[in-house]
Design a protein around this motif. Structure first.
Motif, PDB file in Angstrom:
ATOM      1  N   LEU A  89      13.154   4.124  66.654  1.00 20.85           N
ATOM      2  CA  LEU A  89      13.736   5.039  67.639  1.00 20.85           C
ATOM      3  C   LEU A  89      14.304   6.295  66.980  1.00 20.85           C
ATOM      4  O   LEU A  89      14.247   7.390  67.549  1.00 20.85           O
ATOM      5  CB  LEU A  89      14.859   4.327  68.406  1.00 20.85           C
ATOM      6  CG  LEU A  89      14.430   3.163  69.295  1.00 20.85           C
ATOM      7  CD1 LEU A  89      15.651   2.430  69.832  1.00 20.85           C
ATOM      8  CD2 LEU A  89      13.563   3.660  70.454  1.00 20.85           C
ATOM      9  N   PHE A  90      14.888   6.117  65.804  1.00 21.32           N
ATOM     10  CA  PHE A  90      15.585   7.224  65.118  1.00 21.32           C
ATOM     11  C   PHE A  90      15.005   7.348  63.711  1.00 21.32           C
ATOM     12  O   PHE A  90      15.546   6.753  62.772  1.00 21.32           O
ATOM     13  CB  PHE A  90      17.086   6.917  65.033  1.00 21.32           C
ATOM     14  CG  PHE A  90      17.733   6.639  66.364  1.00 21.32           C
ATOM     15  CD1 PHE A  90      18.106   7.682  67.201  1.00 21.32           C
ATOM     16  CD2 PHE A  90      17.964   5.336  66.786  1.00 21.32           C
ATOM     17  CE1 PHE A  90      18.709   7.428  68.427  1.00 21.32           C
ATOM     18  CE2 PHE A  90      18.555   5.063  68.011  1.00 21.32           C
ATOM     19  CZ  PHE A  90      18.935   6.120  68.838  1.00 21.32           C
ATOM     20  N   HIS A  94      17.313   8.266  55.815  1.00 29.35           N
ATOM     21  CA  HIS A  94      18.300   7.327  55.252  1.00 29.35           C
ATOM     22  C   HIS A  94      19.063   6.651  56.381  1.00 29.35           C
ATOM     23  O   HIS A  94      19.594   7.324  57.256  1.00 29.35           O
ATOM     24  CB  HIS A  94      19.302   8.074  54.363  1.00 29.35           C
ATOM     25  CG  HIS A  94      18.636   8.847  53.272  1.00 29.35           C
ATOM     26  ND1 HIS A  94      18.190   8.264  52.109  1.00 29.35           N
ATOM     27  CD2 HIS A  94      18.294  10.161  53.191  1.00 29.35           C
ATOM     28  CE1 HIS A  94      17.624   9.182  51.340  1.00 29.35           C
ATOM     29  NE2 HIS A  94      17.667  10.337  51.977  1.00 29.35           N
ATOM     30  N   VAL A  95      19.107   5.325  56.323  1.00 29.28           N
ATOM     31  CA  VAL A  95      19.893   4.558  57.308  1.00 29.28           C
ATOM     32  C   VAL A  95      20.898   3.731  56.520  1.00 29.28           C
ATOM     33  O   VAL A  95      20.525   2.949  55.637  1.00 29.28           O
ATOM     34  CB  VAL A  95      18.990   3.640  58.162  1.00 29.28           C
ATOM     35  CG1 VAL A  95      19.832   2.803  59.113  1.00 29.28           C
ATOM     36  CG2 VAL A  95      17.959   4.469  58.931  1.00 29.28           C
ATOM     37  N   ILE A 242      11.749   9.789  75.011  1.00 27.32           N
ATOM     38  CA  ILE A 242      12.898  10.695  75.178  1.00 27.32           C
ATOM     39  C   ILE A 242      13.876  10.477  74.025  1.00 27.32           C
ATOM     40  O   ILE A 242      14.390  11.425  73.442  1.00 27.32           O
ATOM     41  CB  ILE A 242      13.576  10.474  76.551  1.00 27.32           C
ATOM     42  CG1 ILE A 242      12.593  10.814  77.676  1.00 27.32           C
ATOM     43  CG2 ILE A 242      14.849  11.301  76.658  1.00 27.32           C
ATOM     44  CD1 ILE A 242      13.108  10.507  79.090  1.00 27.32           C
ATOM     45  N   VAL A 243      14.096   9.204  73.673  1.00 30.40           N
ATOM     46  CA  VAL A 243      15.023   8.903  72.571  1.00 30.40           C
ATOM     47  C   VAL A 243      14.498   9.528  71.272  1.00 30.40           C
ATOM     48  O   VAL A 243      15.251  10.160  70.524  1.00 30.40           O
ATOM     49  CB  VAL A 243      15.202   7.379  72.411  1.00 30.40           C
ATOM     50  CG1 VAL A 243      15.989   7.061  71.153  1.00 30.40           C
ATOM     51  CG2 VAL A 243      15.900   6.794  73.635  1.00 30.40           C
ATOM     52  N   ARG A 244      13.201   9.384  71.038  1.00 30.61           N
ATOM     53  CA  ARG A 244      12.657   9.955  69.793  1.00 30.61           C
ATOM     54  C   ARG A 244      12.779  11.473  69.782  1.00 30.61           C
ATOM     55  O   ARG A 244      13.017  12.071  68.743  1.00 30.61           O
ATOM     56  CB  ARG A 244      11.193   9.536  69.632  1.00 30.61           C
ATOM     57  CG  ARG A 244      11.055   8.058  69.271  1.00 30.61           C
ATOM     58  CD  ARG A 244       9.602   7.699  69.012  1.00 30.61           C
ATOM     59  NE  ARG A 244       9.465   6.260  68.849  1.00 30.61           N
ATOM     60  CZ  ARG A 244       8.485   5.526  69.382  1.00 30.61           C
ATOM     61  NH1 ARG A 244       7.524   6.094  70.104  1.00 30.61           N
ATOM     62  NH2 ARG A 244       8.444   4.227  69.171  1.00 30.61           N
ATOM     63  N   MET A 253      22.936  10.973  62.418  1.00 30.91           N
ATOM     64  CA  MET A 253      23.624  10.343  63.539  1.00 30.91           C
ATOM     65  C   MET A 253      24.663   9.342  63.052  1.00 30.91           C
ATOM     66  O   MET A 253      24.561   8.825  61.936  1.00 30.91           O
ATOM     67  CB  MET A 253      22.610   9.584  64.401  1.00 30.91           C
ATOM     68  CG  MET A 253      22.023   8.372  63.695  1.00 30.91           C
ATOM     69  SD  MET A 253      20.690   7.554  64.596  1.00 30.91           S
ATOM     70  CE  MET A 253      21.568   6.937  66.014  1.00 30.91           C
ATOM     71  N   THR A 254      25.632   9.076  63.921  1.00 31.40           N
ATOM     72  CA  THR A 254      26.487   7.896  63.750  1.00 31.40           C
ATOM     73  C   THR A 254      26.219   6.997  64.948  1.00 31.40           C
ATOM     74  O   THR A 254      25.841   7.467  66.014  1.00 31.40           O
ATOM     75  CB  THR A 254      27.988   8.249  63.720  1.00 31.40           C
ATOM     76  OG1 THR A 254      28.325   8.943  64.929  1.00 31.40           O
ATOM     77  CG2 THR A 254      28.332   9.125  62.533  1.00 31.40           C
TER      78      THR A 254
END
Ligand code: F0G
Length: 458
Positions: A89-90, A94-95, A242-244, A253-254
């Motif tokens: 999705l995101f 880096h996650v 839409i999310v992508r 993001m947080t």
């Protein structure tokens, strides 16, 4: 499908008992808690609408994931399943997993905040503001004016005021603003969504001024559903697309996985910038844990990975948004002032309007929240001058609105629970004129709403 009733898209697999209490028992519990609803024992609460954070019901498949959880310290398969679900999705480079949203905020603002810096946001959530300010930086809220008007019917009241943002970015030297943040949905402003067009506008300004854009994306799926329902040309799109697109507009993001990702715990910080990620991973090892678990067990990572997949299903989102609106519309229909339009995760009662005989300095939101508990065992949350009135210099200033938030845990309460909530609220509203305000008897502290003690004004 041609039917008017939108049913819960699940059936119940495991139940938790609710314990009924008498008004006398609730009055005693309130006295023990010094009239602070955060200090109640939750076993004494019948319908707990304090927060939608970590309080949702997990699915069969999430519990199956819990069994699959692999607790290896480094490089667990559960981590890779989590990473894949997040990146689907995101797709950030880096996650960095964290135990919840504020841990991601703390790491981020330790890295980019500091004295003299300014962080604009549509509206900072309270922990976000606190983390920005704790670093020495200043948090500035730049939501559109409609976002501050509880009765405006603007479909995207969470939108950033682009003119105000442009003015701020033009006025400040480039290094003063380390990033721009957009909170989707805008929790403190009533759970109101941000449009795709507005996100594109923020992106353009960030590009023009060379400032990165971060999303506070806790309620990204609800925000995307509102975009699908309300924004021109979006009605046929899959929420995942839409999310992508929202993610593609941001540099990072947080996340609190306790909201839309349907976890009971969890979060992450993500970004594309390699140097910033390096700095954040160092901080993460100091405070959260090794970068493949970040304060979470393998089973938590599994639950969030599966929850993320469920969070973007259309049947679920249709039910989620509709059932929140059901509560809001019924209360409005009974003449109770609520923030309009109804937000995604909560209904916000306008205590300032309902209890206009109680001045903000006597905390009308607190008076209403206490009355809902005393009358029907319902726990909501004051979002008004108790939460926001205390200024960093120790003075008191009334909040922009005096609200009580009834947050709806995900997949937890049925329509009959909500019908009961409507009845209790209506009964309290009928005797609104009898309610009295409160004063705080404990010493001032940051985030005082969690710990303050109250007594009724005579
Ligand atoms: N950002 C937003 C918009 C939030 O609503 C929250 C939490 C956080 C960040 C922090 O996440 O709790 O995992 O550390 N909101 C909860 C609420 C507590 O009740 O609205 P966290």
């Amino acid at each position: 499908m041609g039917f008017r009733t939108i049913i819960e898209p699940f059936r119940i697999h495991s139940v938790e008992p609710l314990v009924m209490t008498t008004p006398e028992q609730r009055r005693a519990a309130l006295a023990d808690a010094h009239h602070n609803l955060f200090a109640l024992h939750s076993a004494d609460v019948l319908i707990d609408l304090l927060t939608d954070s970590g309080t949702g019901a997990m699915s069969r498949d999430q519990w199956a994931g819990v069994q699959r959880g692999d607790e290896s310290y480094a490089g667990s398969p559960s981590w890779f399943r989590f990473l894949e679900a997040v990146r689907d999705l995101f797709p950030f480079e880096h996650v960095i997993p964290t135990h919840q949203g504020r841990a991601a905020e703390s790491i981020l603002f330790t890295a980019v905040g500091g004295d003299g810096r300014i962080v604009p946001n549509n509206t900072h959530f309270d922990t976000t503001r606190a983390n920005v300010e704790y670093s020495g930086a200043t948090a500035v809220d730049l939501v559109i004016p409609e976002g501050r008007d509880s009765q405006s019917l603007h479909p995207f009241k969470g939108n950033m005021d682009l003119e105000a943002l442009d003015a701020l970015l033009t006025e400040q030297r480039a290094d003063v603003v380390p990033l721009v943040m957009v909170t989707i949905t805008n929790n403190s402003g009533g759970g109101q969504p941000v449009s795709l067009a507005n996100l594109h506008g923020v992106r353009e300004l960030c590009d023009r001024h060379g400032v990165p854009l971060f999303l506070d994306a806790c309620r990204f799926a609800e925000n995307a559903w509102f975009i699908r329902e309300r924004e021109e040309g979006q009605g046929d799109r899959d929420v995942v697309d839409i999310v992508r697109e929202m993610a593609s507009l941001a540099d990072g993001m947080t996340m609190s996985a306790k909201k839309d990702p349907l976890g009971n715990i969890g979060g992450w910080l993500a970004m594309n910038d390699d140097d910033l990620a390096e700095q954040c991973r160092t901080l993460e090892i100091l405070t959260e844990g090794f970068p493949t678990y970040g304060g979470l067990s393998g089973r938590d990572l599994e639950a969030v990975a599966q929850g993320l997949r469920e969070s973007v299903q259309h049947d679920y989102l249709r039910y989620r948004i509709r059932s929140t609106a059901y509560l809001g519309e019924a209360l409005a229909g009974a003449g109770i002032p609520v923030v309009q339009p109804i937000g995604g995760h909560a209904v916000y009662l306008d205590a300032g309007a309902l209890l206009d005989h109680i001045p903000p300095t006597d905390y009308p939101g607190q008076a209403l929240a206490v009355a809902l508990y005393e009358t029907g065992g319902i726990r909501g949350c004051e979002i008004g001058s108790v939460m926001f009135g205390l200024q960093p210099d120790g003075t008191e200033r009334p909040a922009a609105m005096e609200l009580v938030r009834l947050a709806i845990p995900r997949r937890t309460y049925t329509q009959s629970h909500i019908d009961y909530v409507i009845e209790v609220c209506t009964q309290v509203a009928e005797r609104a004129g009898e309610l009295r305000g409160y004063r705080i008897t404990s010493p001032p502290r940051p985030l005082r709403h969690f710990t303050a003690q109250f007594e009724a004004v005579a």
